[in-house]
Design a protein around this motif. Sequence first.
Motif, PDB file in Angstrom:
ATOM      1  N   LEU A 171     -20.173 -69.079 -36.389  1.00 53.50           N
ATOM      2  CA  LEU A 171     -21.419 -68.951 -37.131  1.00 53.50           C
ATOM      3  C   LEU A 171     -22.601 -68.925 -36.178  1.00 53.50           C
ATOM      4  N   GLN A 172     -23.517 -68.004 -36.416  1.00 52.72           N
ATOM      5  CA  GLN A 172     -24.722 -67.895 -35.607  1.00 52.72           C
ATOM      6  C   GLN A 172     -25.856 -67.415 -36.501  1.00 52.72           C
ATOM      7  N   ALA A 173     -27.009 -68.053 -36.384  1.00 57.40           N
ATOM      8  CA  ALA A 173     -28.151 -67.705 -37.228  1.00 57.40           C
ATOM      9  C   ALA A 173     -29.293 -67.180 -36.377  1.00 57.40           C
ATOM     10  N   PHE A 174     -30.045 -66.244 -36.962  1.00 53.80           N
ATOM     11  CA  PHE A 174     -31.159 -65.602 -36.261  1.00 53.80           C
ATOM     12  C   PHE A 174     -32.416 -65.696 -37.118  1.00 53.80           C
ATOM     13  N   ARG A 175     -33.520 -65.962 -36.468  1.00 49.64           N
ATOM     14  CA  ARG A 175     -34.814 -65.986 -37.137  1.00 49.64           C
ATOM     15  C   ARG A 175     -35.260 -64.550 -37.404  1.00 49.64           C
ATOM     16  N   SER A 176     -35.749 -64.273 -38.596  1.00 55.20           N
ATOM     17  CA  SER A 176     -36.169 -62.921 -38.934  1.00 55.20           C
ATOM     18  C   SER A 176     -37.265 -62.991 -39.983  1.00 55.20           C
ATOM     19  N   GLU A 177     -38.322 -62.256 -39.763  1.00 55.46           N
ATOM     20  CA  GLU A 177     -39.413 -62.201 -40.726  1.00 55.46           C
ATOM     21  C   GLU A 177     -39.358 -60.938 -41.582  1.00 55.46           C
ATOM     22  N   ARG A 178     -38.359 -60.103 -41.342  1.00 53.14           N
ATOM     23  CA  ARG A 178     -38.290 -58.845 -42.067  1.00 53.14           C
ATOM     24  C   ARG A 178     -37.024 -58.787 -42.912  1.00 53.14           C
ATOM     25  N   ALA A 179     -37.078 -58.030 -43.998  1.00 54.77           N
ATOM     26  CA  ALA A 179     -35.932 -57.920 -44.898  1.00 54.77           C
ATOM     27  C   ALA A 179     -34.927 -56.922 -44.344  1.00 54.77           C
ATOM     28  N   GLY A 180     -33.682 -57.064 -44.783  1.00 54.89           N
ATOM     29  CA  GLY A 180     -32.654 -56.096 -44.432  1.00 54.89           C
ATOM     30  C   GLY A 180     -32.144 -56.197 -43.024  1.00 54.89           C
ATOM     31  N   SER A 181     -32.304 -57.333 -42.365  1.00 55.92           N
ATOM     32  CA  SER A 181     -31.920 -57.418 -40.962  1.00 55.92           C
ATOM     33  C   SER A 181     -30.407 -57.365 -40.774  1.00 55.92           C
TER      34      SER A 181
ATOM     35  N   ASP B 171     -28.657 -62.014 -45.360  1.00 54.75           N
ATOM     36  CA  ASP B 171     -30.071 -62.267 -45.117  1.00 54.75           C
ATOM     37  C   ASP B 171     -30.584 -63.342 -46.046  1.00 54.75           C
ATOM     38  N   GLY B 172     -31.348 -64.274 -45.502  1.00 54.86           N
ATOM     39  CA  GLY B 172     -32.038 -65.280 -46.289  1.00 54.86           C
ATOM     40  C   GLY B 172     -33.521 -65.212 -46.014  1.00 54.86           C
ATOM     41  N   PRO B 173     -34.288 -66.157 -46.531  1.00 55.36           N
ATOM     42  CA  PRO B 173     -35.716 -66.169 -46.246  1.00 55.36           C
ATOM     43  C   PRO B 173     -35.969 -66.532 -44.780  1.00 55.36           C
ATOM     44  N   ARG B 174     -36.444 -65.565 -44.016  1.00 56.23           N
ATOM     45  CA  ARG B 174     -36.789 -65.751 -42.593  1.00 56.23           C
ATOM     46  C   ARG B 174     -35.577 -65.885 -41.687  1.00 56.23           C
ATOM     47  N   TRP B 175     -34.367 -65.553 -42.153  1.00 56.17           N
ATOM     48  CA  TRP B 175     -33.199 -65.698 -41.285  1.00 56.17           C
ATOM     49  C   TRP B 175     -32.075 -64.758 -41.698  1.00 56.17           C
ATOM     50  N   THR B 176     -31.143 -64.584 -40.757  1.00 57.67           N
ATOM     51  CA  THR B 176     -29.887 -63.880 -41.008  1.00 57.67           C
ATOM     52  C   THR B 176     -28.763 -64.737 -40.461  1.00 57.67           C
ATOM     53  N   LEU B 177     -27.732 -64.933 -41.252  1.00 58.19           N
ATOM     54  CA  LEU B 177     -26.555 -65.668 -40.802  1.00 58.19           C
ATOM     55  C   LEU B 177     -25.424 -64.681 -40.576  1.00 58.19           C
ATOM     56  N   ARG B 178     -24.744 -64.822 -39.422  1.00 53.77           N
ATOM     57  CA  ARG B 178     -23.632 -63.938 -39.076  1.00 53.77           C
ATOM     58  C   ARG B 178     -22.383 -64.786 -38.850  1.00 53.77           C
ATOM     59  N   GLY B 179     -21.234 -64.267 -39.286  1.00 54.53           N
ATOM     60  CA  GLY B 179     -19.980 -64.987 -39.098  1.00 54.53           C
ATOM     61  C   GLY B 179     -18.886 -64.063 -38.582  1.00 54.53           C
TER      62      GLY B 179
ATOM     63  N   ASP C 233     -36.633 -66.748 -28.537  1.00 54.25           N
ATOM     64  CA  ASP C 233     -35.974 -65.522 -28.980  1.00 54.25           C
ATOM     65  C   ASP C 233     -35.650 -65.684 -30.462  1.00 54.25           C
ATOM     66  N   THR C 234     -34.826 -64.816 -31.005  1.00 51.23           N
ATOM     67  CA  THR C 234     -34.579 -64.856 -32.441  1.00 51.23           C
ATOM     68  C   THR C 234     -33.461 -65.815 -32.839  1.00 51.23           C
ATOM     69  N   THR C 235     -32.690 -66.325 -31.879  1.00 52.60           N
ATOM     70  CA  THR C 235     -31.568 -67.199 -32.204  1.00 52.60           C
ATOM     71  C   THR C 235     -32.057 -68.572 -32.636  1.00 52.60           C
ATOM     72  N   ILE C 236     -31.529 -69.051 -33.737  1.00 45.45           N
ATOM     73  CA  ILE C 236     -31.828 -70.402 -34.203  1.00 45.45           C
ATOM     74  C   ILE C 236     -30.893 -71.359 -33.471  1.00 45.45           C
ATOM     75  N   ALA C 237     -31.454 -72.191 -32.604  1.00 41.54           N
ATOM     76  CA  ALA C 237     -30.650 -73.054 -31.735  1.00 41.54           C
ATOM     77  C   ALA C 237     -30.011 -74.194 -32.526  1.00 41.54           C
ATOM     78  N   LEU C 238     -28.896 -74.702 -31.972  1.00 41.19           N
ATOM     79  CA  LEU C 238     -28.158 -75.794 -32.600  1.00 41.19           C
ATOM     80  C   LEU C 238     -28.184 -77.020 -31.698  1.00 41.19           C
ATOM     81  N   ARG C 239     -27.861 -78.164 -32.274  1.00 45.77           N
ATOM     82  CA  ARG C 239     -27.675 -79.382 -31.493  1.00 45.77           C
ATOM     83  C   ARG C 239     -26.333 -79.987 -31.874  1.00 45.77           C
ATOM     84  N   TRP C 240     -25.832 -80.901 -31.116  1.00 46.48           N
ATOM     85  CA  TRP C 240     -24.439 -81.364 -31.254  1.00 46.48           C
ATOM     86  C   TRP C 240     -24.334 -82.856 -31.391  1.00 46.48           C
TER      87      TRP C 240
END
Length: 333
Positions: free
Chosen positions: A214-224, A278-286, A320-327
């Motif tokens: 799983l990896q999430a990206f910040r996005s302000e645009r639709a359809g990413s 796509d969600g509000p301000r983000w895209t999740l990829r799996g 960058d556009t990647t939403i960082a994680l912590r552990w």
Amino acid sequence: MPEDGSTEVHIATKRIVDEFRQRGALTPESVVSAGFGQWDRVVPSWLILSALMSVVRARGEKGRSAAAQVPVDLTKTGLSHDEAALVVASLLGDVAGAWDVQARGLLTLQSMLGLFCAMADEDSLSPQQLDDLYEIGEEICRETVRSGDRIRPPVRGVEMGPWDASEEAAPRLDRVDLGGLRVPSSDGFELQPMYAGESILAVTVIQGPTAIQLQAFRSERAGSWEGIRQELLNRIRLLGGSASEWFGPVGVEIRAEVPVTDPAGRPARRRIKILGCDGPRWTLRGFVSGLGGEPDSTDDWAYETFTETVVVPDVWDGRDTTIALRWPQAERQ
């Protein structure tokens, strides 16, 4: 309603199928009553299409590819073997196949009836099994008519995930708090981080023979996800792999074979599925691999993990556009 509980459309569907099976064609009156192409009300052709899709998917769950599902006798379908395989592939979810079928006008009342009757005969479906298929199909059709949209998918953020941290509709589950993602936990599951320097960019969730990264990206645009999907398709093909788009449980996904090196150092190929939303301000990829990544897999755990993940887009350093994680910090969310 007749005494046996069948509705008029159910009885008409049985009559049309029986007539086609006996004659290989329909009378003009039956063609009209079939209502092919009418989606604003429940008609026999819609029940037949639903029944055909059920049969095709049941065959697919047994590991039969679209080409392997094509009936031996195509006389009544009006299709060639390749055309029939394309129709079956579209019913299984092949996006490109669906567009091709539509452009070439391959899904007709004749081809639909011919495929359904031939497959039902090959699978030795009993009259009761056929009745069950019509009944299930009618329930589905009536529900879609009531909804007002025959192809409306579940609404993300209201009826299904992935969820945004701000959405109250998200089911309360045990999730592992990774900062930018809250990932559902289950007995025996395992988490593996993907680092870039000291930052965690993605997490792989493993359950038995299936894994999803799983990896999430910040996005302000639709359809990413659409844009990311095209980039991934091109990249996989440039690297010597094969990839295509399919309709899956969470929308359009990529099914691919990618070149890898096996443990002995020999060239090999790995089958994967790539999910996106796509969600509000983000895209999740799996990235789904292992058993769940096989095209004919019935292992839905990866899809469930994907749709029950919560994205926290504010956990973002702005570089960058990647939403960082912590552990990791396990807690009930």
